[in-house]
Design a protein around this motif. Sequence first.
Motif, mmCIF file in Angstrom:
data_model
loop_
_atom_site.group_PDB
_atom_site.id
_atom_site.type_symbol
_atom_site.label_atom_id
_atom_site.label_comp_id
_atom_site.label_asym_id
_atom_site.label_seq_id
_atom_site.Cartn_x
_atom_site.Cartn_y
_atom_site.Cartn_z
ATOM 1 N N MET A 1 4.297 -10.086 6.883
ATOM 2 C CA MET A 1 3.213 -9.292 6.323
ATOM 3 C C MET A 1 3.482 -7.813 6.604
ATOM 4 O O MET A 1 3.757 -7.421 7.722
ATOM 5 N N THR A 2 3.409 -6.995 5.562
ATOM 6 C CA THR A 2 3.620 -5.562 5.699
ATOM 7 C C THR A 2 2.336 -4.906 6.182
ATOM 8 O O THR A 2 1.271 -5.106 5.600
ATOM 9 N N MET A 3 2.443 -4.149 7.252
ATOM 10 C CA MET A 3 1.280 -3.468 7.837
ATOM 11 C C MET A 3 0.848 -2.289 6.955
ATOM 12 O O MET A 3 1.690 -1.609 6.369
ATOM 13 N N VAL A 4 -0.451 -2.070 6.898
ATOM 14 C CA VAL A 4 -0.977 -0.873 6.250
ATOM 15 C C VAL A 4 -0.923 0.239 7.296
ATOM 16 O O VAL A 4 -1.556 0.141 8.344
ATOM 17 N N THR A 5 -0.140 1.252 7.006
ATOM 18 C CA THR A 5 0.012 2.389 7.912
ATOM 19 C C THR A 5 -0.240 3.678 7.156
ATOM 20 O O THR A 5 -0.186 3.709 5.921
ATOM 21 N N ARG A 6 -0.482 4.721 7.895
ATOM 22 C CA ARG A 6 -0.656 6.042 7.286
ATOM 23 C C ARG A 6 0.584 6.406 6.478
ATOM 24 O O ARG A 6 0.493 6.933 5.363
ATOM 25 N N GLU A 7 1.758 6.102 7.030
ATOM 26 C CA GLU A 7 3.014 6.414 6.345
ATOM 27 C C GLU A 7 3.145 5.633 5.034
ATOM 28 O O GLU A 7 3.641 6.170 4.038
ATOM 29 N N ARG A 8 2.672 4.380 5.030
ATOM 30 C CA ARG A 8 2.746 3.572 3.803
ATOM 31 C C ARG A 8 1.790 4.121 2.742
ATOM 32 O O ARG A 8 2.116 4.142 1.560
ATOM 33 N N VAL A 9 0.622 4.573 3.160
ATOM 34 C CA VAL A 9 -0.329 5.177 2.212
ATOM 35 C C VAL A 9 0.292 6.438 1.605
ATOM 36 O O VAL A 9 0.268 6.629 0.387
ATOM 37 N N GLU A 10 0.858 7.297 2.440
ATOM 38 C CA GLU A 10 1.522 8.515 1.935
ATOM 39 C C GLU A 10 2.645 8.156 0.970
ATOM 40 O O GLU A 10 2.801 8.779 -0.081
ATOM 41 N N ALA A 11 3.432 7.134 1.325
ATOM 42 C CA ALA A 11 4.540 6.711 0.464
ATOM 43 C C ALA A 11 4.017 6.203 -0.883
ATOM 44 O O ALA A 11 4.652 6.422 -1.924
ATOM 45 N N ALA A 12 2.875 5.517 -0.872
ATOM 46 C CA ALA A 12 2.282 5.030 -2.121
ATOM 47 C C ALA A 12 1.908 6.199 -3.032
ATOM 48 O O ALA A 12 2.141 6.153 -4.245
ATOM 49 N N TYR A 13 1.324 7.247 -2.457
ATOM 50 C CA TYR A 13 0.993 8.433 -3.258
ATOM 51 C C TYR A 13 2.256 9.092 -3.805
ATOM 52 O O TYR A 13 2.304 9.501 -4.967
ATOM 53 N N ARG A 14 3.302 9.194 -2.982
ATOM 54 C CA ARG A 14 4.559 9.802 -3.457
ATOM 55 C C ARG A 14 5.171 8.963 -4.583
ATOM 56 O O ARG A 14 5.664 9.503 -5.577
ATOM 57 N N ALA A 15 5.138 7.637 -4.428
ATOM 58 C CA ALA A 15 5.673 6.763 -5.470
ATOM 59 C C ALA A 15 4.913 6.957 -6.775
ATOM 60 O O ALA A 15 5.520 7.074 -7.848
ATOM 61 N N LEU A 16 3.588 7.000 -6.687
ATOM 62 C CA LEU A 16 2.771 7.209 -7.884
ATOM 63 C C LEU A 16 3.131 8.537 -8.541
ATOM 64 O O LEU A 16 3.299 8.621 -9.760
ATOM 65 N N GLY A 17 3.291 9.573 -7.732
ATOM 66 C CA GLY A 17 3.644 10.888 -8.261
ATOM 67 C C GLY A 17 5.025 10.944 -8.888
ATOM 68 O O GLY A 17 5.291 11.784 -9.751
ATOM 69 N N SER A 18 5.905 10.019 -8.498
ATOM 70 C CA SER A 18 7.260 10.008 -9.055
ATOM 71 C C SER A 18 7.280 9.553 -10.504
ATOM 72 O O SER A 18 8.173 9.919 -11.260
ATOM 73 N N GLY A 19 6.304 8.714 -10.875
ATOM 74 C CA GLY A 19 6.279 8.177 -12.226
ATOM 75 C C GLY A 19 7.312 7.091 -12.476
ATOM 76 O O GLY A 19 7.430 6.585 -13.586
ATOM 77 N N VAL A 20 8.058 6.696 -11.458
ATOM 78 C CA VAL A 20 9.103 5.680 -11.591
ATOM 79 C C VAL A 20 8.477 4.314 -11.318
ATOM 80 O O VAL A 20 8.109 4.003 -10.179
ATOM 81 N N ARG A 21 8.385 3.495 -12.351
ATOM 82 C CA ARG A 21 7.675 2.218 -12.244
ATOM 83 C C ARG A 21 8.219 1.324 -11.127
ATOM 84 O O ARG A 21 7.439 0.725 -10.378
ATOM 85 N N ALA A 22 9.523 1.224 -10.992
ATOM 86 C CA ALA A 22 10.099 0.372 -9.946
ATOM 87 C C ALA A 22 9.654 0.846 -8.561
ATOM 88 O O ALA A 22 9.357 0.033 -7.687
ATOM 89 N N ARG A 23 9.590 2.125 -8.377
ATOM 90 C CA ARG A 23 9.139 2.678 -7.090
ATOM 91 C C ARG A 23 7.638 2.439 -6.897
ATOM 92 O O ARG A 23 7.186 2.104 -5.803
ATOM 93 N N ILE A 24 6.870 2.615 -7.947
ATOM 94 C CA ILE A 24 5.421 2.390 -7.889
ATOM 95 C C ILE A 24 5.126 0.940 -7.520
ATOM 96 O O ILE A 24 4.239 0.660 -6.715
ATOM 97 N N LEU A 25 5.909 0.004 -8.067
ATOM 98 C CA LEU A 25 5.692 -1.422 -7.798
ATOM 99 C C LEU A 25 5.940 -1.805 -6.343
ATOM 100 O O LEU A 25 5.510 -2.868 -5.909
ATOM 101 N N GLU A 26 6.578 -0.951 -5.581
ATOM 102 C CA GLU A 26 6.746 -1.216 -4.153
ATOM 103 C C GLU A 26 5.407 -1.103 -3.416
ATOM 104 O O GLU A 26 5.261 -1.650 -2.322
ATOM 105 N N TYR A 27 4.440 -0.400 -4.016
ATOM 106 C CA TYR A 27 3.177 -0.095 -3.337
ATOM 107 C C TYR A 27 1.928 -0.523 -4.101
ATOM 108 O O TYR A 27 0.849 -0.586 -3.512
#
Length: 151
Positions: A1-27
């Motif tokens: 199970m992947t933990m919800v961390t502050r770093e993971r939340v930040e990474a999710a926002y960065r992925a969304l901002g990238s517009g790259v679907r494969a990256r977005i699907l990680e989060y």
Amino acid sequence: MTMVTRERVEAAYRALGSGVRARILEYYAEDLRWLVPGNHPLAGWYESLDAFLDLMARTGKLTGGTFRMDREVILVGDDCSADVCHNAGLRAGAPEDSASPYERMDCKVFHFMRWRDGRIVEGRDGLFGDDATAFSQFWAPFGPGGTRTAD
């Protein structure tokens, strides 16, 4: 199970901002549900990742690419996160010095997100006080003089 961390939340926002679907699907899950509150054309539930990405593309278009969400605080729990963002943007075509709430967004938005298996499965935006009114005014299909704008 992947933990919800502050770093993971930040990474999710960065992925969304990238517009790259494969990256977005990680989060973000394919079956994502997202609620945008208010009384404006963007308000309502978005019932899939594709619908949510369409929403984000629409916000980018309506703001001429100026829309941004700057995180101010992030809280995490076992299967959830909450954050407060300073959202800002200028309606596409509006004068840079406009102070009209129909053309300039400058408000605090609360996001509550449920996570499953390391991905966001549900999100809800929240706005309080005058920011709720300003948010609806900004996304309304009207300009400062009450004229209808294209959306």
